[in-house]
Design an enzyme around this catalytic site. Structure first.
Site, PDB file in Angstrom:
ATOM      1  N   GLU A  35      -4.664   0.604  -7.517  1.00 12.84           N
ATOM      2  CA  GLU A  35      -5.511   0.978  -8.682  1.00 12.84           C
ATOM      3  C   GLU A  35      -5.784  -0.209  -9.597  1.00 12.84           C
ATOM      4  O   GLU A  35      -6.851  -0.238 -10.203  1.00 12.84           O
ATOM      5  CB  GLU A  35      -4.835   2.108  -9.461  1.00 12.84           C
ATOM      6  CG  GLU A  35      -4.700   3.407  -8.681  1.00 12.84           C
ATOM      7  CD  GLU A  35      -3.636   3.369  -7.603  1.00 12.84           C
ATOM      8  OE1 GLU A  35      -2.676   2.575  -7.770  1.00 12.84           O
ATOM      9  OE2 GLU A  35      -3.753   4.081  -6.606  1.00 12.84           O
ATOM     10  N   ASP A  47       0.219  11.422  -4.635  1.00 15.43           N
ATOM     11  CA  ASP A  47       1.540  12.062  -4.698  1.00 15.43           C
ATOM     12  C   ASP A  47       1.485  13.512  -5.168  1.00 15.43           C
ATOM     13  O   ASP A  47       1.704  13.807  -6.335  1.00 15.43           O
ATOM     14  CB  ASP A  47       2.443  11.249  -5.629  1.00 15.43           C
ATOM     15  CG  ASP A  47       2.624   9.831  -5.127  1.00 15.43           C
ATOM     16  OD1 ASP A  47       2.270   9.565  -3.964  1.00 15.43           O
ATOM     17  OD2 ASP A  47       3.118   8.986  -5.885  1.00 15.43           O
ATOM     18  N   ASP A  75      -1.688   0.718  -0.513  1.00 15.25           N
ATOM     19  CA  ASP A  75      -1.270   1.668  -1.548  1.00 15.25           C
ATOM     20  C   ASP A  75      -1.257   0.924  -2.888  1.00 15.25           C
ATOM     21  O   ASP A  75      -1.432  -0.297  -2.936  1.00 15.25           O
ATOM     22  CB  ASP A  75       0.139   2.155  -1.146  1.00 15.25           C
ATOM     23  CG  ASP A  75       0.672   3.261  -2.034  1.00 15.25           C
ATOM     24  OD1 ASP A  75      -0.120   3.922  -2.723  1.00 15.25           O
ATOM     25  OD2 ASP A  75       1.910   3.460  -2.029  1.00 15.25           O
TER      26      ASP A  75
END
Ligand code: NOJ
Length: 996
Positions: free
Chosen positions: A568, A645, A565
């Site tokens: 980025e 999300d 996760d």
């Protein structure tokens, strides 16, 4: 001490911003914080290139300043090289831009433009450290894995009259590239008709190397305000030749962060026109319709370009061109019976403007004979200009050619396509065990339970909280009893704390990302102060590999897999919640150069680590499973993605469908959204409908924010619990079809969920439809309910074919829109005539326990009376299929002979030991039921059918027997159907059933 006040106040602003960022991450607000993310106008290079486009388009005398030096052209072995000269406006100078146009065997063409002055060398940074001067040209190293064999057949010719060079290439020499010399441009044709044009509007722009000229600081005149951030915009506004707006060339500030730009302006941009094409799809990941909108303002249009700059966009909004977590710069254009595409290989921040123009031959023609041209303007901040062209003509030709380059979805382990239960967080190992037991108690299947960041000891990855997870191995062993798995989260930020060996090693071995001053970059993420692994460094990747070994990451065992996760990367106090662009990676590349591929590099390293972990242990190593949030073209090779999300509301549920479809047509079909919605608490109706939708996501996982109420399916109460359980059972019973669809994706790049345009590329009416889809090649057409209180669903049928309700065989006929009843307990799901669908109907606790279960075949007879379907099967976990250990059958029902046969599709390596062992294992696995929907009336009164089955051991003789057939009469609008009871034929063998 000038710095004093300024520096201090900036620090306060920074801290405040950080505080707000963290607060906002913990307390969900209603919508995205727009101010955290740039608009095109706030992004120097985007603004410059839009201004360039405006100048070019508004000026009828505009001529692109790029021309091809004809004398420089060489054509050798499928590759054309030469030099494009860029004339610098208002001077006699020009800049040399090396050009390569490559033609590949597959029919793909590739245009690359570099810049001579930047091809070598390094530049000094302010603090003595160095960065590469070159335009980044290594995106290919991460994204491309094949399809670049150069075409031997491509042939060139010069046309001096028109000043063009032509290259004929592709399958059957049907493709042609016409390279225009002055101004430079390329037209791509198929069968003599132009499909794609480069630089047709003259927006090609390569911002060339310049020497920075230090301007003397302007004296502040009395009474004049100090220049503030944002003032540049006003300056540029008034400067009509804004293409030369220099205000952000060497430095750019946003949200309290300043980006030093040691290499100055270096954007690349190109306009790509699709003449005659009304729709474009792709450039994932965004919210909004599958068919992309225009982006230069106006009603129903966006006013900003689609942006690709992988970011942790908190509470992202609906129908927006804003960037999200991942980037796939691949676009398809669609018109009646023709699909073409382009792939812009660039890892820097990218914006894409889309506009459409309509031409009509005759103003009185009322639109008849009018044609729409869709134009895309691609703008990237840095890197070389590198674009691939795919000329179709079918959607699958384009997607297949793109995935030929970037790789296919790895065939996942079977558990990975079953149901995953996640939340932030299961709080103790006992909690995990309890959830596991409760699923069983309530008879609800699931395969995987997930641990979010709270399992760690103080957010230190590769550790367990000793208070809450004292016995991870015991927990994993319990899961293993029912062949269940655990997925644990491992993020790329490493807690910057002493006494944490992972951090200490990362620093002492110098494997972390550096800041612009060449020190290890420190930022803020879940653990507080953190450092980031630099996966561009081979040594870092090697080191990462070691961390996953069972003896290193203690508490893990073979059933533990990984969730990457925040890759980025998400940096809470960084510009736009990510890393400063002037950070430096291995090889001297700026973060600016590689930003969009960064997330992929982590997953790549984790993938290798998981492979190595098992390879060391045992020969029967299994396929890694990784979920990633950030991705780039090529990430599909390593695992699954999810859409980040989302929120527990109805519009988000609806939005998830085009998002997942968009991933599917972008070569990354292993995609899903958080079932139930991440933020907030779904009503029971919403949760139920979300499970019914999620049962059709290729990646099917329930997940929820730490502040939400528990919502495991068994907590839903009546009637919701039972309805959710039914949706899960539907997924489990169709696993053979899902797995076969994944197999197809893994060898051809084909989407798993297929939108209307993909299935019916001749049906213009369906090109904009993105709320219904087909599953694999099975003709299963679903349109889940995504609105509160909705009791029925209108489904669009594109073809003249029979469709049957999946559950009660109610019959519909296309083309047109049909209404399907959809009370809460029903998923609108139809079966198109002409297919054979494999299922496994016995309820089990997990997919692993279905390994030797018998099959049901559903034969769906349509207008032709014939039907066909595939089944691919293997051990569902290892790489043994590469040695032939699989079963791949084609089932064919032919009306002319009233018979169903099972044929081998391909088992070239079946003679190998692994293949033989596998077939032996599957020897006893049978087909236990065959259901024929739309059964011919002639079967009425027939009480049995003849089964002949090949005998094993290579004997060709067949054993024959008769088995019972049950006939079910047509009733109201329902089709007649028949059931062959227990034919007992081997799923892995050849056989025939004669309905006579
Ligand atoms: C952000 C992810 O998107 C979310 O799914 C996860 O629960 C949190 N990080 C905590 O790890």
């Amino acid at each position: 001490m000038m710095l004093g006040l300024n520096g201090l106040s900036r620090r306060w602003v920074g801290l405040l911003a950080l505080y707000i960022a963290i607060l906002s991450l913990l307390t969900p607000a209603a919508t995205v914080k727009h101010d955290n993310f740039k608009t095109c106008d706030q992004s120097g290079f985007c603004k410059r290139n839009r201004a360039y486009a405006d100048t070019a388009i508004s000026n009828s005398k505009w001529e692109s300043p790029y021309s091809l030096d004809q004398a420089s052209l060489k054509f050798d072995n499928g590759i054309l090289t030469g030099v494009v000269n860029k004339k610098i406006i208002n001077t006699d100078e020009s800049v040399r831009l090396p050009l390569t146009v490559a033609f590949y065997e597959s029919g793909t063409a590739r245009v690359t433009i570099d810049e001579e002055k930047r091809q070598k060398g390094q530049i000094e940074l302010r603090h003595g450290s160095k960065a590469s001067k070159q335009r980044y040209n290594e995106a290919e190293k991460w994204a491309i894995v094949g399809g670049t064999t150069v075409s031997k057949g491509a042939a060139t010719s010069q046309d001096t009259e028109t000043g063009t060079t032509k290259v004929v290439y592709g399958p059957g020499s049907k493709f042609e590239a016409v390279i225009r010399h002055a101004p430079f441009g390329v037209d791509f044709k198929r069968d003599g008709e132009t499909q794609i044009k480069f630089n047709d509007r003259g927006l090609l722009n390569v911002e060339h190397w310049r020497q920075k000229v230090e301007k003397p600081k302007e004296e502040k005149r009395e009474g004049e305000e100090e220049k503030k951030e944002g003032d540049e915009a006003v300056v540029a506004e008034s400067d009509k030749s804004a293409a030369e707006d220099e205000s952000t060339w060497w430095e750019e500030s946003f949200g309290g962060n300043t980006d030093s730009k040691p290499r100055g302006p270096e954007a690349v941009a190109l306009d790509v026109s699709f003449p005659g094409y009304q729709h474009v799809y792709g450039v994932a990941e965004h919210t909004g319709p599958l068919s992309l909108k225009e982006t230069r303002g106006g009603e129903g249009k966006h006013s900003d370009p689609y942006r690709l700059h992988n970011s942790d966009v908190f509470e992202y909004e609906m129908d927006s061109p804003m960037t999200l977590y991942g980037s796939i710069p691949f676009m398809q254009a669609q018109k009646k019976d023709s699909t073409v595409g382009v792939f812009w290989l660039n890892a820097a921040e990218t914006w894409i403007d889309i506009t459409k123009t309509s031409t009509s031959a005759n103003p009185l023609s009322l639109g008849i004979g009018s044609a729409t041209t869709t134009q895309a303007h691609w703008i990237s901040e840095a890197g070389v200009l590198d674009m691939f062209v795919f000329l179709g003509p079918k959607p699958q030709d384009v997607i297949g050619a793109y995935t030929d380059l970037t790789g296919y979805t790895q065939l996942p382990q079977q558990f990975a396509i079953a149901y995953h239960q996640c939340r932030w967080n299961y709080v103790t190992d006992e909690d995990v065990r309890d959830v596991d037991r409760k699923f069983d108690k309530h008879n609800i299947p699931y395969d995987v339970i997930w641990l979010d960041i709270e399992y760690t000891d103080g957010k230190k990855y590769f550790t367990w909280d000793p208070m809450t997870f004292p016995d991870p191995l015991g927990m994993n062993e319990q899961l293993d009893e029912h062949e269940r798995k655990l997925v644990a989260i491992i993020d790329p930020h490493i807690k910057n704390e002493g006494n944490y060996p992972v951090n200490e090693e990362l620093k002492s071995k110098d494997l972390a990302v550096h800041n612009k001053d060449s020190n290890i970059y420190e930022g803020w993420c879940w653990p507080g102060s953190s450092t980031w692994i630099d996966c561009f460094n081979p040594k870092a990747r090697d080191w990462w590999k070691g961390l996953f070994r069972y003896d290193k990451f203690k508490g893990t065992m073979k059933n533990v897999w990984i969730w990457n996760d925040m890759n980025e990367p998400s940096v809470f106090n960084g510009p736009e919640t990510t890393m400063p662009k002037d950070n430096i990676h291995h090889g001297g590349w700026e973060h600016r150069d590689i930003h969009n591929v960064n997330g992929l590099t982590l997953v790549n390293a984790t993938y290798d680590a998981l492979l190595a972990r098992d390879k060391d242990e045992d020969k029967h190593h299994v396929r890694p499973f990784i979920l990633t949030r950030s991705f780039y073209s090529g990430s599909q090779r390593m695992g699954a993605m999810w859409t980040g999300d989302n929120q527990a509301d109805w519009p988000r549920l609806a939005e998830s469908i085009p998002m997942v479809l968009s991933m599917g047509i972008s070569g990354f079909p292993f995609a899903g959204a958080d079932v139930g919605g991440f933020f907030g608490n779904p009503s029971k109706e919403l949760l139920t409908r979300w499970y019914q939708t999620g049962a059709f996501y290729p990646f099917f996982r329930g997940h929820a924010h730490i502040d939400t109420r528990r919502r495991e399916p068994y907590l839903a109460g009546d009637p919701y619990k039972a309805i959710i359980a039914q949706a899960l059972r539907l997924r489990y019973s169709l696993l053979p079809a899902w797995y076969t669809a994944f197999h197809e994706a893994s060898v051809s790049g084909a989407p798993i969920l297929r939108p209307n345009y993909y299935m019916h590329p001749g049906d213009e009416k369906g090109f904009g439809i993105d709320d219904q889809f087909y599953l694999g090649s099975y003709g299963l057409l679903a349109k889940p309910v995504t609105q509160e209180g909705q009791q029925g669903q209108d489904i669009y049928l594109a073809d003249k074919e029979k469709y049957y309700d999946y559950f009660d065989y109610w019959t519909y006929e296309g083309p047109g829109t049909v209404s399907v009843a959809a009370p809460l307990e029903t998923i609108p799901l139809l079966m198109q005539g002409g297919h054979i669908i494999p299922r496994r109907d016995r309820p089990r606790r997990s997919s692993g326990l279905m390994r030797y279960d018998p099959f049901t075949l559903v034969i769906v007879l349509g207008n032709s009376g014939d039907a066909e379907g595939m089944l691919y099967l293997d051990d569902g976990e290892s790489f043994d299929f590469q040695d032939g250990a699989f079963i791949h059958r084609r089932f064919l029902y032919t009306s002319a002979t009233s018979s169903l046969v099972s044929e081998d599709v391909a088992s070239t390596k079946a003679s190998g030991k692994k293949a033989q062992d596998y077939l032996k294992q599957m020897e006893s696995v049978r087909v236990e039921k065959i259901i024929v929907i739309g059964a011919p009336a002639a079967w009425k009164g027939m009480s049995d059918v003849e089964v002949s089955e090949e005998l094993g051991g290579g004997e060709s003789a067949a054993a024959t027997r008769r088995v019972p057939l049950d006939w079910h009469e047509k009733d109201e609008g329902r089709a007649a159907w028949a059931v062959v009871r227990d034919p007992g034929v081997r799923v892995g063998g050849g056989w025939k059933i004669a309905f006579a």
